[in-house]
Design an enzyme around this catalytic site. Structure first.
Site: not given
Ligand code: 3HC
Length: 689
Positions: A399, A420, A432, A470
């Site tokens: 992540s 991801h 992702e 993130n």
């Protein structure tokens, strides 16, 4: 451009055929062609309307929305079908969606291919059926099913369509041949407009209003769709159609529909990478390392799409526990009727446990989903390098970590990239795809194709800490944390962002994810440079007290045994107050507007920052990430689209104001934001030159 509509006689039947690839959208040329073809009836006794290619009309042509209308409109074309002197039969295959289904309802009869589906997905575009669907459907099905279709947007299969009166016949062989045969057998027209008004159904209206208010919170279209369908009870068809049109025009010219259409095209655009012309490699079998929640979810995502998976975990007990969790999830889904028993068995059977890395020898793609620590990931990749075929693609589900550093552990880093997934990986649509410095075009193209095969929306990101999603979230969480110290309670913060349209506020979300996740992550970062320690000070203290969130029964909120409902805790307010005092901060009343502005503009500014750095290819890709992975309200179109709707001048002015404030070091305006504000450009429409 060649005419997409042709016609020929099959004995006494005039067959009109439309060929407008890829999905037979009802563009102007199609509408005009159908209207013209209908003038060729002559002595035909019936007409069959059919489509070539993979589907019946998938709806109005969405690319025409927002442009000046061109006659004949869709309602004009449907009126021409109704006014045709002989019966018209729709031969439906693929998907009859939106205006496509409304066209079918303008015909006198509908013959469905046994595998065909139909529905009104307009609600996902911020509108509802605007070419008679809200008036004609209930005249066939009654009020309840019509409202359900318009509010949920979910397509139904041919069998259900027959059950509720939308399909007159189901073809098991060639649908066109069946429709022609059907057309020869009908003797009179059967226009829906001549049918009786449906009966009122207050219970259905009430049920679906409640559904719309909770499951499609904030959206205008579902509630107005119910109003429109209800009008069919008391109004004659033409008055009902007028009412439908008035409400439809209000929606289609509004901001919500613009935002949702933006996402529709952005999700499809995300699959296209500038300059990428490599061909994808076939992926027929997949390996997953790590059988925790994430690894198990990833394995299920592939098994659900019919792709066999080999699952391995260094810890044999964890592997058994992971398999059991997967089996239980499938059993629960089957019990809820989400899949048949046969499907449950087939999906689970596609997941084979392996006792070592050698189990991956035949896999085309292996995804690592182990503990989020660089040394652990590197060790796994060293094993994979030795065990997998030299041409197998190796992906990490990290992540945050540096994909290039992971790739450097294998002999050929061109076959490494990040994939991801978002938890639960078998449910969440976002993937992702992290392109490393050495990732080959072929590897990237393969990951994009795989993402479509497992029904995810793949978005390509460059390498940086946290990638697109993130990384942006850091600023959002930072502002939420600071607001708590400055005087807002956790519940004020959550309520403000929930009202904005987020599925839950950042405090409840942190408790759900586990406060220890952020705590551990911060250990590898530099306080003051990478993150604002004051913003996480309450959370740090809570973790050190053993309050890690929902899983320990207490975090920012407390939780009663067996409940996930957050209960505000005065001790946490006192903690925030004490920290404020320690830092000489005078606490104050903070309104919902400031909470939303600070949290969301922090997202926007970081998004513009990473766009400028080339981490994301386009602003619309960021919107796709946020709408599909973070619950950003689709009707706001994603953070970039939302910023555009506020006006980038205004956004820049507010970011500058925060840059001059007490937390100003985190608010340096992104250069791209400043540039687009001065050029009157748009973040959501911007892409790398
Ligand atoms: N208008 C214009 N273009 C459309 C379109 C439409 N209604 N539906 C799909 N397309 C385009 C897509 O943008 C894509 O273009 P691209 O190749 O340039 O990216 C191409 O067709 C293929 O689409 P998909 O990649 O989505 O193909 P799939 O095979 O995965 O899915 C589908 C096919 C199920 C038909 C899916 O495209 C879909 O759901 N389309 C939208 C259906 C819809 O929303 N219909 C309602 C339209 S609004 C309406 O009808 C209003 C009326 O009530 C007045």
């Amino acid at each position: 451009m060649s005419n997409p509509v042709s016609y020929h006689r099959d004995g006494s039947v005039l067959v009109i055929s439309v060929d407008n690839p890829p999905v037979n959208a009802l563009s102007h040329a199609v509408r005009a062609g159908v209207v013209e073809a209908l003038t060729m009836v002559g002595d035909a006794t019936a007409v069959v309307l059919s489509c070539a290619g993979r589907t019946w009309f998938a709806g109005a042509d969405i690319t025409e929305f927002g442009k000046p209308p061109m006659a004949p409109s869709l309602p004009d074309m449907i009126a021409a079908l109704e006014d045709c002197p002989v019966p018209v039969v729709a031969a439906i295959h693929g998907t009859a969606l939106g205006g496509g289904m409304e066209t079918a309802l303008g015909c006198d009869f509908r013959v469905f291919d046994a595998r065909a589906k139909c529905g009104f997905p307009e609600v996902d575009l911020g509108i509802f059926p605007g070419a008679g669907g809200t008036q004609r459907t209930p005249r066939l099905t009654g009020l309840g099913p019509a409202i359900e279709m318009c509010v949920t947007g979910k397509p139904i299969n041919a069998q259900k369509a027959a059950k509720i009166g939308l399909a007159d016949s189901i073809a098991t062989e060639d649908v066109l041949a069946s429709a022609i045969e059907f057309a020869r057998s009908v003797t009179a027209k059967r226009r829906i407009r001549d049918m009786d008004n449906p009966e009122p159904d207050e219970a259905a209206s009430e049920t679906w209003r409640k559904f719309a208010l909770s499951r499609r919170r904030g959206e205008h279209a579902p509630l107005l769709a119910i109003d429109a369908v209800e009008a069919s009870v008391s109004m004659d068809i033409d008055a009902g159609l007028d009412k439908e049109r008035d409400l439809f025009v209000g929606l289609i010219t509004g901001q919500q529909s613009a935002a949702m259409r933006h996402l529709f095209f952005s999700e499809r655009m995300a699959a296209k990478v500038n300059g990428l012309d490599a061909k994808p490699k076939p992926v027929k079998s997949v390996g997953v390392v790590g059988s925790g929640t994430m690894g198990g979810g990833i394995a299920m995502a592939f098994a659900n799409a019919g792709i066999p998976v080999t699952l391995f975990d260094v810890n044999a007990d964890a592997l058994s526990a992971g398999l059991e969790r997967i089996a239980n999830l499938y059993t629960a889904s089957a019990a809820k009727g989400r899949m048949s028993e046969a499907e449950r068995v087939a999906r689970y059977a596609r997941i084979t446990p392996a006792s070592g890395y050698d189990g991956f020898a035949g896999c085309d793609l292996v995804i690592e989903a182990v503990f989020e620590r660089m040394d652990v990931k590197k060790a796994v990749f060293t094993e994979l390098d030795a065990a997998c075929r030299p041409d197998a693609i190796l992906a990490t589900n990290t992540s945050y970590l540096d994909v290039d550093e992971i790739a450097a552990t294998v002999s050929d880093p061109s076959r490494v990239l990040g994939m991801h997934f978002f938890s639960p990986a078998n449910v969440m649509r976002l993937l992702e795809i992290v392109r490393g410095a050495k990732t080959s075009g072929e590897t990237l193209a393969t990951a994009l194709t795989v993402s479509k095969a497992i029904r995810k929306v793949g978005v390509v990101s460059g390498v940086c800490h946290g990638f697109i999603g993130n990384r942006m979230l850091k600023g959002y969480g930072r502002e939420a944390g600071l607001l708590m110290i400055e005087g807002a309670s956790p519940q004020d913060i959550d309520a403000a962002l929930y009202a904005f349209g987020m599925p839950m506020g950042p405090m409840a979300m942190a408790d759900m994810a586990g406060l220890d996740i952020g705590y551990d992550n911060r250990k590898s970062l530099v306080a003051g440079t990478d993150y604002e320690p004051l913003a996480s000070s309450v959370q740090d203290r809570l973790v050190e007290m053993g309050r890690k969130g929902q899983k320990t029964g207490a975090g920012i909120y407390t939780y009663e045994a067996g409940s996930r409902a957050p209960v505000p805790d005065p001790d946490v307010d006192a903690m925030a107050e004490a920290i404020a005092k320690e830092h000489g901060i005078t606490r104050r009343e903070i309104g919902a507007d400031e909470i939303v502005e600070r949290c969301i503009l922090a997202l926007v500014n970081e998004g513009a920052m990473l766009l400028g750095e080339g981490i994301a290819q386009r602003g619309s890709d960021i919107d796709v990430v946020y709408a599909n992975g973070y619950g950003f309200p689709r009707w706001r179109g994603g953070p970039m689209c939302y910023a555009d709707s506020l006006g980038l001048d205004h956004v820049l002015e507010r970011v500058r104001a925060y840059a001059d404030g007490p937390n100003g070091k985190w608010w340096a305006p992104a250069p791209l934001l400043a540039q687009l504000a001065s050029e009157k450009g748009r973040l959501s429409g911007w892409s790398q030159p």
